[in-house]
Enzyme design. Structure first.
Site, PDB file in Angstrom:
ATOM      1  N   THR A 270      -4.015  -6.309 -11.408  1.00 30.66           N
ATOM      2  CA  THR A 270      -2.942  -5.427 -11.858  1.00 30.66           C
ATOM      3  C   THR A 270      -2.296  -5.963 -13.129  1.00 30.66           C
ATOM      4  O   THR A 270      -1.435  -5.308 -13.709  1.00 30.66           O
ATOM      5  CB  THR A 270      -1.862  -5.292 -10.762  1.00 30.66           C
TER       6      THR A 270
ATOM      7  N   THR B 227     -10.345  -1.175  -5.349  1.00 32.52           N
ATOM      8  CA  THR B 227     -11.109  -1.645  -4.194  1.00 32.52           C
ATOM      9  C   THR B 227     -12.105  -0.593  -3.734  1.00 32.52           C
ATOM     10  O   THR B 227     -13.253  -0.915  -3.370  1.00 32.52           O
ATOM     11  CB  THR B 227     -10.159  -2.019  -3.045  1.00 32.52           C
TER      12      THR B 227
ATOM     13  N   ASP C 140      -9.903  -9.764  -5.492  1.00 33.24           N
ATOM     14  CA  ASP C 140      -8.728  -8.985  -5.868  1.00 33.24           C
ATOM     15  C   ASP C 140      -7.680  -9.904  -6.492  1.00 33.24           C
ATOM     16  O   ASP C 140      -7.629 -11.104  -6.183  1.00 33.24           O
ATOM     17  CB  ASP C 140      -8.151  -8.300  -4.622  1.00 33.24           C
TER      18      ASP C 140
ATOM     19  N   ARG D 249      -2.989   6.297  -3.223  1.00 35.13           N
ATOM     20  CA  ARG D 249      -2.433   5.560  -2.094  1.00 35.13           C
ATOM     21  C   ARG D 249      -1.080   6.133  -1.688  1.00 35.13           C
ATOM     22  O   ARG D 249      -0.791   6.284  -0.492  1.00 35.13           O
ATOM     23  CB  ARG D 249      -2.293   4.075  -2.439  1.00 35.13           C
TER      24      ARG D 249
END
Length: 327
Positions: free
Chosen positions: A153, A60, A104, A213
């Site tokens: 993913t 992102t 996404d 993250r």
């Protein structure tokens, strides 16, 4: 638990604002620089792009940086949010010239929606069917030039026809090196105004699963721990804070340990299928495949074989258990 909780208020503050701030993924950045610069010189819209890889690696973030470099507006949605053809039609018809559409988890689009997306990506048109049966007719709407950037993913779940339409390129985001993780933590600490020792940064980097993250999540939890105990953030404080939230010396969380121990203790180390593991650990299959397994495999604790998941010698040794090689 599919992933560690993330502070949604602080995350935008930690997101890189320039390519220089975006640490790692050098090959992808080099390719994007060529693609975007060439498109700008030709005064063309950049071609459609697909990014894939485990959660938390920056898919992102890259999309936002592309939009910023292009000076374009970015419209964000996800595969699960586009339930009907009408949802996609509404999104596409509300785009302006030069916009970026970011989808996404695009692998979760259903096939009927994909069919509508193909001509939009290839020819810049939207085919809409009005009516049903013999009286049905198709009208074609011209769309403004736009760039679709998609992330997933699960690249294997993306249909071949859809994947082939990403003419700008399909890019895999790799896990980050220890040195890159340390740079990211220093940068995030500076943005949050956190004083942390080199030893503290090293300790977080070594347990952050090679994922920005996760590193940022750990940094914020360590900061909270240090503030409550009114102490500086040193390596010792980092270790105490991470131990409190269940992170061990190589970055395994309780869910990771539960999966490995279930395979060892209930299934004699494997091989065992992911559905059986999910049942034994009360974890979702998606969580095991996308969040837990990639790191266990990267650390050499788990192997994927044609017959199922198998815990390695290193996996046994991590728990102080004797490994007996099967004949």
């Amino acid at each position: 638990m599919s992933d560690m909780p993330v502070n949604q208020i602080l995350d935008p503050q930690l997101r890189p604002n320039t390519w220089d701030e975006y640490i790692g993924q050098e090959s992808i950045k080099d390719n994007l620089h060529i693609l975007l610069t060439a498109a700008e010189k030709r005064k063309h819209q950049p071609e459609h792009l697909l990014f894939y890889g485990p959660p938390g690696l920056g898919k992102t973030t890259i999309s936002h940086l592309i939009a910023k470099e292009m000076g374009a507006n970015i419209k964000i949605t996800s595969g699960p949010a586009i339930e009907k053809v009408g949802d996609l039609a509404s999104i596409l018809t509300n785009l302006s010239t030069g916009d970026i559409l970011f989808i996404d988890e695009i692998h979760r689009l259903n096939s009927s929606i994909e069919e509508v997306l193909y001509p939009a990506m290839e020819s810049g048109v939207l085919d809409i069917i009005i009516g049903k049966g013999p009286s049905a007719r198709t009208i074609q709407l011209d769309l403004p030039p736009f760039t679709l950037i998609a992330a997933t993913t699960k690249i294997a779940m993306l249909s071949s026809p859809l994947r082939s339409r990403f003419s700008g390129g399909v890019f895999k985001l790799e896990f980050y090196s220890h040195n890159e993780m340390e740079q990211i933590i220093y940068q995030s600490a500076a943005k949050l105004g956190i004083d942390i020792t080199d030893g503290g940064v090293h300790a977080i980097a070594g347990r952050s699963r090679s994922t920005p993250r996760t590193a940022n999540y750990f940094l914020k939890r360590v900061r909270d721990y240090a503030e409550v105990h009114e102490t500086d953030i040193t390596e010792d404080i980092v270790l105490k804070a991470l131990a409190m939230i269940g992170v061990d010396d190589i970055g395994l969380r309780q869910t990771d340990r539960d999966v490995l121990l279930a395979i060892i203790e209930k299934f004699d180390g494997g091989p065992v299928g992911v559905k059986t593991i999910a049942t034994a650990t009360h974890e979702e299959i998606d969580s095991i495949e996308n969040v837990i397994e990639p790191y266990l495999i990267q650390k050499g604790l788990l192997e994927l074989t044609s017959r199922g998941r198998v815990v390695t010698r290193e996996g046994y040794e991590h728990f102080g258990k004797e490994f007996i090689k099967k004949k």
